[in-house]
Each structure stands twice: as C-alpha cells, then as structure tokens.
Design a protein around this motif. Structure first.
Motif, PDB file in Angstrom:
ATOM      1  N   TYR A  21       7.844   2.902   4.637  1.00  9.43           N
ATOM      2  CA  TYR A  21       8.687   2.844   3.445  1.00  9.43           C
ATOM      3  C   TYR A  21       9.380   4.191   3.222  1.00  9.43           C
ATOM      4  O   TYR A  21       8.765   5.249   3.377  1.00  9.43           O
ATOM      5  CB  TYR A  21       7.861   2.479   2.207  1.00  9.43           C
ATOM      6  N   LEU A  54      11.431   6.625   0.555  1.00 10.54           N
ATOM      7  CA  LEU A  54      11.690   6.941  -0.851  1.00 10.54           C
ATOM      8  C   LEU A  54      12.925   7.817  -0.942  1.00 10.54           C
ATOM      9  O   LEU A  54      13.073   8.770  -0.184  1.00 10.54           O
ATOM     10  CB  LEU A  54      10.507   7.697  -1.456  1.00 10.54           C
ATOM     11  N   PRO A  99       8.910  -3.166  -3.052  1.00 16.21           N
ATOM     12  CA  PRO A  99       9.606  -1.893  -3.290  1.00 16.21           C
ATOM     13  C   PRO A  99       9.940  -1.636  -4.753  1.00 16.21           C
ATOM     14  O   PRO A  99       9.766  -0.517  -5.250  1.00 16.21           O
ATOM     15  CB  PRO A  99      10.869  -2.026  -2.438  1.00 16.21           C
ATOM     16  N   LYS A 104       8.440   1.375  -7.015  1.00 18.41           N
ATOM     17  CA  LYS A 104       9.339   2.340  -7.661  1.00 18.41           C
ATOM     18  C   LYS A 104       9.002   2.477  -9.144  1.00 18.41           C
ATOM     19  O   LYS A 104       8.917   3.595  -9.678  1.00 18.41           O
ATOM     20  CB  LYS A 104      10.804   1.917  -7.492  1.00 18.41           C
ATOM     21  N   VAL A 109      11.943   8.609  -8.694  1.00 16.16           N
ATOM     22  CA  VAL A 109      12.206   7.804  -7.504  1.00 16.16           C
ATOM     23  C   VAL A 109      13.432   6.942  -7.771  1.00 16.16           C
ATOM     24  O   VAL A 109      13.432   6.125  -8.699  1.00 16.16           O
ATOM     25  CB  VAL A 109      10.996   6.926  -7.148  1.00 16.16           C
ATOM     26  N   VAL A 125      13.159   2.643  -3.346  1.00 12.35           N
ATOM     27  CA  VAL A 125      12.102   2.432  -2.361  1.00 12.35           C
ATOM     28  C   VAL A 125      12.575   1.317  -1.448  1.00 12.35           C
ATOM     29  O   VAL A 125      13.035   0.276  -1.930  1.00 12.35           O
ATOM     30  CB  VAL A 125      10.760   2.034  -3.018  1.00 12.35           C
TER      31      VAL A 125
END
Length: 248
Positions: free
Chosen positions: A3, A5, A72, A76, A89, A92
């Motif tokens: 993943y 970011l 995701p 986030k 963030v 994601v």
C-alpha cells in the motif's frame, strides 16, 4: 499486499523524516507507530525521501507491506484520526507488490518560500523564510537558467566525500514573485543532501546583489561547496510532489 500513502506534514517539531534510535520525534516513526497499533502487527514504511528536521511535505510518498487485505478509505480515515494533527494522509492506494516509494520515483518537486516584505508573517512563520528584503528576481532567473540540465551538483551539497555519483538532472527552476513573497520550485530526478537549500541560498545571494549570476558556473567548474551560497533555513522548504511511472 503493498500500500502506498500520500502524506502531508508540518515538519516544524520533528527531527526529520527518518526513524532514529535517539528520538521519537520523526515522521516515519509516528506513522509506523500508528500503523502498528491499527493493524496489530509490526509495520515498517519506506519513504520516497528523507526530509530534514524542520522541512515540510505537501506530497510525500511512502509504502508498506502487509499480509492483510485493507480498505484504503477506511485506513486513511483511521490514520487521520490517530496521527498527530500535523501529519495527514491524503490518499491510500494498493500498488503492485514490487513497488518501492524511493526506488521507483522518477523525480520530485521541492518548493522554497521566502518572505520579502517588511511585515511579520505570523500565521505562516514556520513555513517561510523571513528574509524581509526585496530581491532582484530577473537576476535570480538568469542564475537559475545556469542550474538546469544534467550536471555534477557536488558543489551545491553538504555531502561529505562519497564514491556515489553526485550527477543529477535538474529539469526546471521556476521563480514566482508574489505579494511580499518569492517562491522557488525545483524539479529534478534526484537531490543531494541540502542541495535545494544551497541552491536557494545561492540564488538569494544573487537576488540580494551579493554575487553575479555567472558565479554559478564557477561552482560547477570547481565542485567546491565554499564557492556556492549559504544554506537557506529548513523552515522554508517543502516537498511538493513525487513523480512515478503512470502504471505504478
């Protein structure tokens, strides 16, 4: 699963991006600590670059691996709930297993902000360098033109002696004049230690009339840090964006 970011942070109260054994005040450390708590497993993240103490980011990139399939948007939201308020963030997303935030990066854009007016910038004081004097923007643009291209930037770095290549390609240097402020945007395929801050300091010395634009050529000829300008303070620097191939 892998993943990525996309992150924003105000680096004012941190000792830089990179996790360090002698301090808990790092961006990487705070994010890893929060992810580890949320996922119930030890998480290590790889960042696209190691911003120094006091440097900010509008679009930092980092990735981590986990055996779990994650949502995701939910991750986030959870990260933004539990991370300190000066770390955010933006996105994601799941990426290919072999994706690496640093190794796959094609280039970056950094921005440096300088206050040129007489007033005191109270609310943005941690994101702008208070030079508080007018600058010759056209002279700085002449100097900036001499920086663009593939060159050995050893003289514009605080690096100690290294066997690694110090050749980098600077795609563009854009200088914008705003009310009471000048912004410098540097886009390139990579940057050496303190390179952006030294490039900025050199251009500022040109703008203040302390050196001629042509003096930049001498730095490249001699590769001597002492021939370049001062290192501009960390507070005015921000990582704006990291560029990747379209399919990554």
């Amino acid at each position: 699963m892998n993943y990525r970011l996309t992150l924003q942070y105000d680096g004012s109260r941190y000792d830089g991006w990179q996790r360090q054994g002698n301090t808990e005040k790092t961006i990487q450390g705070k994010i890893e600590e929060t992810l580890t708590r949320l996922l119930g497993e030890t998480v290590e993240i790889d960042g696209a670059g190691r911003t120094d103490a006091g440097v900010h980011a509008l679009g930092q990139s980092a990735n981590f691996h986990t055996d779990r399939k994650l949502d995701p948007e939910k991750l986030k939201a959870e990260l933004n709930t539990y991370l300190p308020e000066d770390i955010g963030v933006v996105r994601v997303e799941e990426v290919p297993e072999r994706f690496h935030s640093r190794l796959n990066a094609l280039g970056k854009t950094y921005r440096y902000r300088v206050a040129t007016g007489e007033g005191k910038n109270v609310f943005e004081r941690k994101q702008i360098y208070p030079l508080n004097q007018p600058l010759d923007v056209e002279a700085m643009r002449l100097g900036a033109a001499l920086l663009v291209g593939e060159k050995d930037f050893r003289g514009f770095s605080s690096m100690k002696k290294t066997k690694k290549s110090t050749v980098r390609r600077l795609e563009s240097v854009k200088i914008r004049e705003l009310p009471g402020e000048v912004e410098f945007d540097f886009t390139g395929n990579g940057f050496l230690y303190n390179m952006v801050r030294i490039l900025t300091g050199t251009l500022l010395e040109i703008g203040m009339g302390k050196r001629e634009p042509e003096s930049i050529g001498k730095v490249f000829q001699k590769n001597d840090r002492n021939l370049a300008g001062f290192t501009a303070p960390a507070r005015g620097l921000m990582l704006v964006e990291v560029f990747y191939p379209k399919n990554s």
